[in-house]
Motif scaffolding. Structure first.
Motif, PDB file in Angstrom:
ATOM      1  N   MET A  38       0.567  -1.403  -0.218  1.00 47.50           N
ATOM      2  CA  MET A  38       0.189  -0.235   0.277  1.00 47.50           C
ATOM      3  C   MET A  38       0.950   1.297   0.167  1.00 47.50           C
ATOM      4  SD  MET A  38      -2.682  -1.196  -0.398  1.00 47.50           S
ATOM      5  CE  MET A  38      -3.857  -0.197  -0.050  1.00 47.50           C
ATOM      6  N   LYS A  39       1.862   1.087  -1.166  1.00 47.46           N
ATOM      7  CA  LYS A  39       2.489   2.883  -1.337  1.00 47.46           C
ATOM      8  C   LYS A  39       2.195   2.866  -3.163  1.00 47.46           C
ATOM      9  CE  LYS A  39       7.002  -0.070  -2.378  1.00 47.46           C
ATOM     10  NZ  LYS A  39       6.589  -0.809  -3.195  1.00 47.46           N
ATOM     11  N   TYR A  47     -10.734  -8.129 -11.490  1.00 52.28           N
ATOM     12  CA  TYR A  47     -11.623  -9.257 -12.796  1.00 52.28           C
ATOM     13  C   TYR A  47     -12.290  -9.492 -12.345  1.00 52.28           C
ATOM     14  CZ  TYR A  47      -6.357  -9.857 -14.416  1.00 52.28           C
ATOM     15  OH  TYR A  47      -5.119  -9.797 -15.022  1.00 52.28           O
ATOM     16  N   ASP A  48     -14.099  -9.492 -13.132  1.00 49.13           N
ATOM     17  CA  ASP A  48     -14.958  -9.949 -12.640  1.00 49.13           C
ATOM     18  C   ASP A  48     -14.908 -11.969 -11.804  1.00 49.13           C
ATOM     19  OD1 ASP A  48     -15.416 -10.894 -14.958  1.00 49.13           O
ATOM     20  OD2 ASP A  48     -16.657 -10.372 -15.613  1.00 49.13           O
ATOM     21  N   SER A  49     -16.116 -12.372 -12.257  1.00 49.35           N
ATOM     22  CA  SER A  49     -16.327 -13.818 -11.752  1.00 49.35           C
ATOM     23  C   SER A  49     -15.800 -14.286 -12.840  1.00 49.35           C
ATOM     24  CB  SER A  49     -17.993 -14.018 -10.951  1.00 49.35           C
ATOM     25  OG  SER A  49     -18.800 -13.722 -11.984  1.00 49.35           O
ATOM     26  N   ALA A  50     -16.006 -13.591 -14.341  1.00 47.34           N
ATOM     27  CA  ALA A  50     -15.921 -15.135 -15.526  1.00 47.34           C
ATOM     28  C   ALA A  50     -13.826 -14.512 -16.050  1.00 47.34           C
ATOM     29  CB  ALA A  50     -16.845 -14.354 -16.907  1.00 47.34           C
ATOM     30  N   TYR A  51     -13.383 -13.744 -15.350  1.00 47.74           N
ATOM     31  CA  TYR A  51     -12.226 -13.536 -15.081  1.00 47.74           C
ATOM     32  C   TYR A  51     -12.099 -13.471 -16.649  1.00 47.74           C
ATOM     33  CZ  TYR A  51     -12.369 -17.669 -11.604  1.00 47.74           C
ATOM     34  OH  TYR A  51     -12.430 -18.247 -10.786  1.00 47.74           O
ATOM     35  N   ARG A  52     -12.956 -12.312 -16.152  1.00 47.51           N
ATOM     36  CA  ARG A  52     -12.419 -10.995 -17.203  1.00 47.51           C
ATOM     37  C   ARG A  52     -12.140  -9.322 -16.687  1.00 47.51           C
ATOM     38  NH1 ARG A  52     -17.997 -11.670 -18.832  1.00 47.51           N
ATOM     39  NH2 ARG A  52     -18.402 -11.044 -17.360  1.00 47.51           N
ATOM     40  N   GLU A  53     -10.442  -8.906 -17.198  1.00 49.71           N
ATOM     41  CA  GLU A  53      -9.695  -8.184 -16.826  1.00 49.71           C
ATOM     42  C   GLU A  53     -11.086  -6.565 -17.131  1.00 49.71           C
ATOM     43  OE1 GLU A  53      -6.153  -4.992 -17.152  1.00 49.71           O
ATOM     44  OE2 GLU A  53      -6.215  -7.109 -17.340  1.00 49.71           O
ATOM     45  N   VAL A  54     -11.200  -6.138 -15.639  1.00 56.04           N
ATOM     46  CA  VAL A  54     -12.593  -4.947 -15.588  1.00 56.04           C
ATOM     47  C   VAL A  54     -12.041  -3.842 -15.061  1.00 56.04           C
ATOM     48  CG1 VAL A  54     -14.100  -6.458 -15.832  1.00 56.04           C
ATOM     49  CG2 VAL A  54     -13.827  -6.141 -13.495  1.00 56.04           C
ATOM     50  N   GLY A  55     -11.233  -3.582 -14.998  1.00 53.37           N
ATOM     51  CA  GLY A  55     -10.514  -2.516 -14.255  1.00 53.37           C
ATOM     52  C   GLY A  55      -9.472  -2.393 -13.704  1.00 53.37           C
ATOM     53  N   ARG A  56      -9.244  -2.318 -12.586  1.00 54.40           N
ATOM     54  CA  ARG A  56      -7.262  -1.581 -12.237  1.00 54.40           C
ATOM     55  C   ARG A  56      -7.120  -1.296 -10.847  1.00 54.40           C
ATOM     56  NH1 ARG A  56      -2.854  -3.098 -12.563  1.00 54.40           N
ATOM     57  NH2 ARG A  56      -0.686  -0.786 -12.016  1.00 54.40           N
ATOM     58  N   TRP A  57      -6.750  -1.222  -9.197  1.00 52.60           N
ATOM     59  CA  TRP A  57      -6.531  -0.223  -7.983  1.00 52.60           C
ATOM     60  C   TRP A  57      -5.288  -0.334  -8.479  1.00 52.60           C
ATOM     61  CZ3 TRP A  57      -3.623  -1.541  -4.222  1.00 52.60           C
ATOM     62  CH2 TRP A  57      -2.589  -2.816  -4.800  1.00 52.60           C
ATOM     63  N   ALA A  58      -4.920   1.220  -7.538  1.00 52.05           N
ATOM     64  CA  ALA A  58      -3.915   1.142  -7.190  1.00 52.05           C
ATOM     65  C   ALA A  58      -3.184   2.898  -6.371  1.00 52.05           C
ATOM     66  CB  ALA A  58      -3.352   2.294  -8.900  1.00 52.05           C
TER      67      ALA A  58
END
Length: 62
Positions: A38-39, A47-58
């Motif tokens: 957390m730096k 990823y969503d429940s279908a393992y598709r990349e749907v976003g990002r955290w940063a």
């Protein structure tokens, strides 16, 4: 510092199941954060429940 989570719900919000899917994403990724430093510069794809990349955290400096 700032924590940023961005999730693309697609054109139809997971076919009307947006609240359910977003809840799952928040539970999974929120629980996984204890393994991160957390730096500024930390982040990962989301990823969503279908393992598709749907976003990002940063973590950003501001």
């Amino acid at each position: 510092m700032k924590f940023v989570l961005e999730v693309d719900m697609g054109e139809n919000g997971w076919e009307g199941n947006a609240a359910e899917e977003l809840g799952r994403i928040l539970r999974y990724w929120g629980g996984n954060l204890k393994h991160c430093e957390m730096k500024p510069g930390d982040g990962s794809a989301v990823y969503d429940s279908a393992y598709r990349e749907v976003g990002r955290w940063a973590v950003t400096a501001e």
